[in-house]
Design a protein around this motif. Sequence first.
Motif, PDB file in Angstrom:
ATOM      1  N   PRO A  11       2.073   4.657   1.014  1.00  0.00           N
ATOM      2  CA  PRO A  11       1.744   5.505   2.173  1.00  0.00           C
ATOM      3  C   PRO A  11       1.161   6.855   1.743  1.00  0.00           C
ATOM      4  CG  PRO A  11       3.983   4.661   2.347  1.00  0.00           C
ATOM      5  CD  PRO A  11       3.504   4.323   0.976  1.00  0.00           C
TER       6      PRO A  11
ATOM      7  N   GLU B  11       0.857  -1.174   0.000  1.00  0.00           N
ATOM      8  CA  GLU B  11       0.000   0.000   0.000  1.00  0.00           C
ATOM      9  C   GLU B  11       0.903   1.236   0.000  1.00  0.00           C
ATOM     10  OE1 GLU B  11      -3.230   2.060   2.922  1.00  0.00           O
ATOM     11  OE2 GLU B  11      -2.654  -0.013   3.338  1.00  0.00           O
TER      12      GLU B  11
ATOM     13  N   SER C 239       1.805   9.704   2.873  1.00  0.00           N
ATOM     14  CA  SER C 239       2.831  10.735   2.750  1.00  0.00           C
ATOM     15  C   SER C 239       3.439  10.776   1.344  1.00  0.00           C
ATOM     16  CB  SER C 239       3.913  10.525   3.799  1.00  0.00           C
ATOM     17  OG  SER C 239       4.376   9.191   3.776  1.00  0.00           O
ATOM     18  N   CYS C 240       3.428   9.652   0.647  1.00  0.00           N
ATOM     19  CA  CYS C 240       3.935   9.616  -0.723  1.00  0.00           C
ATOM     20  C   CYS C 240       2.931  10.245  -1.669  1.00  0.00           C
ATOM     21  CB  CYS C 240       4.174   8.179  -1.183  1.00  0.00           C
ATOM     22  SG  CYS C 240       5.611   7.387  -0.462  1.00  0.00           S
TER      23      CYS C 240
ATOM     24  N   GLY D  44       5.659   4.072  -8.959  1.00  0.00           N
ATOM     25  CA  GLY D  44       5.880   2.696  -8.515  1.00  0.00           C
ATOM     26  C   GLY D  44       6.866   2.660  -7.374  1.00  0.00           C
TER      27      GLY D  44
ATOM     28  N   GLU E 225       1.698  14.566  -2.436  1.00  0.00           N
ATOM     29  CA  GLU E 225       1.999  15.536  -3.479  1.00  0.00           C
ATOM     30  C   GLU E 225       2.600  14.896  -4.726  1.00  0.00           C
ATOM     31  OE1 GLU E 225       2.872  19.683  -2.287  1.00  0.00           O
ATOM     32  OE2 GLU E 225       4.079  18.660  -0.801  1.00  0.00           O
ATOM     33  N   PHE E 226       3.448  13.906  -4.518  1.00  0.00           N
ATOM     34  CA  PHE E 226       4.092  13.260  -5.655  1.00  0.00           C
ATOM     35  C   PHE E 226       3.072  12.445  -6.438  1.00  0.00           C
ATOM     36  CE2 PHE E 226       8.906  12.953  -5.328  1.00  0.00           C
ATOM     37  CZ  PHE E 226       9.040  14.060  -4.528  1.00  0.00           C
ATOM     38  N   GLN E 227       3.296  12.407  -7.728  1.00  0.00           N
ATOM     39  CA  GLN E 227       2.543  11.503  -8.581  1.00  0.00           C
ATOM     40  C   GLN E 227       3.357  10.208  -8.617  1.00  0.00           C
ATOM     41  OE1 GLN E 227       2.155  13.232 -12.470  1.00  0.00           O
ATOM     42  NE2 GLN E 227       2.018  11.224 -13.425  1.00  0.00           N
ATOM     43  N   ILE E 228       2.854   9.176  -7.967  1.00  0.00           N
ATOM     44  CA  ILE E 228       3.644   7.958  -7.758  1.00  0.00           C
ATOM     45  C   ILE E 228       3.623   7.050  -8.986  1.00  0.00           C
ATOM     46  CG2 ILE E 228       3.951   5.899  -6.318  1.00  0.00           C
ATOM     47  CD1 ILE E 228       4.519   8.488  -4.842  1.00  0.00           C
TER      48      ILE E 228
END
Lengths: 143, 143
Positions: B114, B112, B116-117, B125, B120-123
Motif C-alpha cells: 500500500p 501490492e 501508506s507503507c 517485505g 516514508e518507510f523503506q519496505i
Amino acid sequence: MLTMEQFIQACRQRGLNVTYQRMLIYRVLSQRHDHPSAEEIYQQVRQEYPAISLATVYKTLETFAEHNLITKVTQLHDQARFDGETEPHHHLLCVHCKRIVDIRDERLNQLEIPESCRQEFQILGYRIQFEGICPECAARQSC
Amino acid sequence: MLTMEQFIQACRQRGLNVTYQRMLIYRVLSQRHDHPSAEEIYQQVRQEYPAISLATVYKTLETFAEHNLITKVTQLHDQARFDGETEPHHHLLCVHCKRIVDIRDERLNQLEIPESCRQEFQILGYRIQFEGICPECAARQSC
DNA sequence: TTGGATGCAAATACTTTGCACACGG
DNA sequence: CCGTGTGCAAAGTATTTGCATCCAA
C-alpha cells in the motif's frame, strides 16, 4: 533450508566458525517444521550432545538470525504490545526501533484464504505485518 | 476504539466492573497509536493515578483482551520461536495450542504494498499470519 | 596461536500469582 | 453485602551476561 554442506559454506562466507554445536542446532531446526522455541531445540540437541548448554542455544540462534541463516518468527517477543483497536487492520513495523504504525487499506482485507489453510483449520482471520525501516532509523543509519 | 460511554456500556455487557483504573488504562491505550507495552501504559497512567500497580495493568490488559475490548499485537510473545527457512513464506497459527504451520502460495507473495507503507518507510517485505483453530483443538473444544 | 565459541552460574527482564484489603453494583 | 478488582510482594519463566576455558582456523 540448506544442506549441511551448504550450511558450512554459508558459515564460512559469513566468518562464523563451524562448530559441532552449531551444526547440530541448525540440523535440528531445519528438520522440524513447527518452529520450535530455544528450549525445545535445546532438549532435542541434548539427546545427541548432552553437554550443550541452553545459553549456547540462545546465543547460536541469535547469531544465525543476525546472519540470515534462520528467521525469528516472533520479532516482538520480548514484551507484549497492545492495541486499542479490535477492528481488522494491519501493521507496519520498523525492524530497528520496533515502532508499529497502523495500515488501513480495504484491499488488504479481501485476501483470498488459500486452500491449504482452509483444508483443516477453522480460519478466524489473518494479519499482515509489513516490515521496513522508519525514516528516523534510516537517517540514523546513513550517518 | 470506543468512547468512554461506549466503553462503560461494553464493560457492563460483559459483566466487568467499571473501575477508575480500568477507565484510565482504556483511555490511555485508545489515545495512543503506537501499540505500547504494559510498562509504557503503566508509566503513563501513573502520571494521573500514581497509586496504580503494574500488576493491575497486566491483569487489566489481559482481561480486556479476553473480552475483545482490545487486542494483543504479539500473540506469541511469551517465548521466541525460530524458523529454519529464510525464503518468503507465511504462517498459519492455531490460537489455542500455538502450533504454527507453513503456508506457501505464490499469490500471497505478490501483494501490492500500500501507498501508506511506501510513503516514508523503506519496505523490506511482509508476512501474513493466518489464524484459526487446528483440528485437534477443535475436537477437544467441542467435547 | 588467537579470536571467536562454549558452558556455567548469576543476573536481568517480563509477567504471573497469592493474598489481604477495597470498592462497584 | 457479596464478589470482583486492586496493590503489594514474592515467585516464576524466558533470556542475557560475565567470565574462564576450549577449540576452529
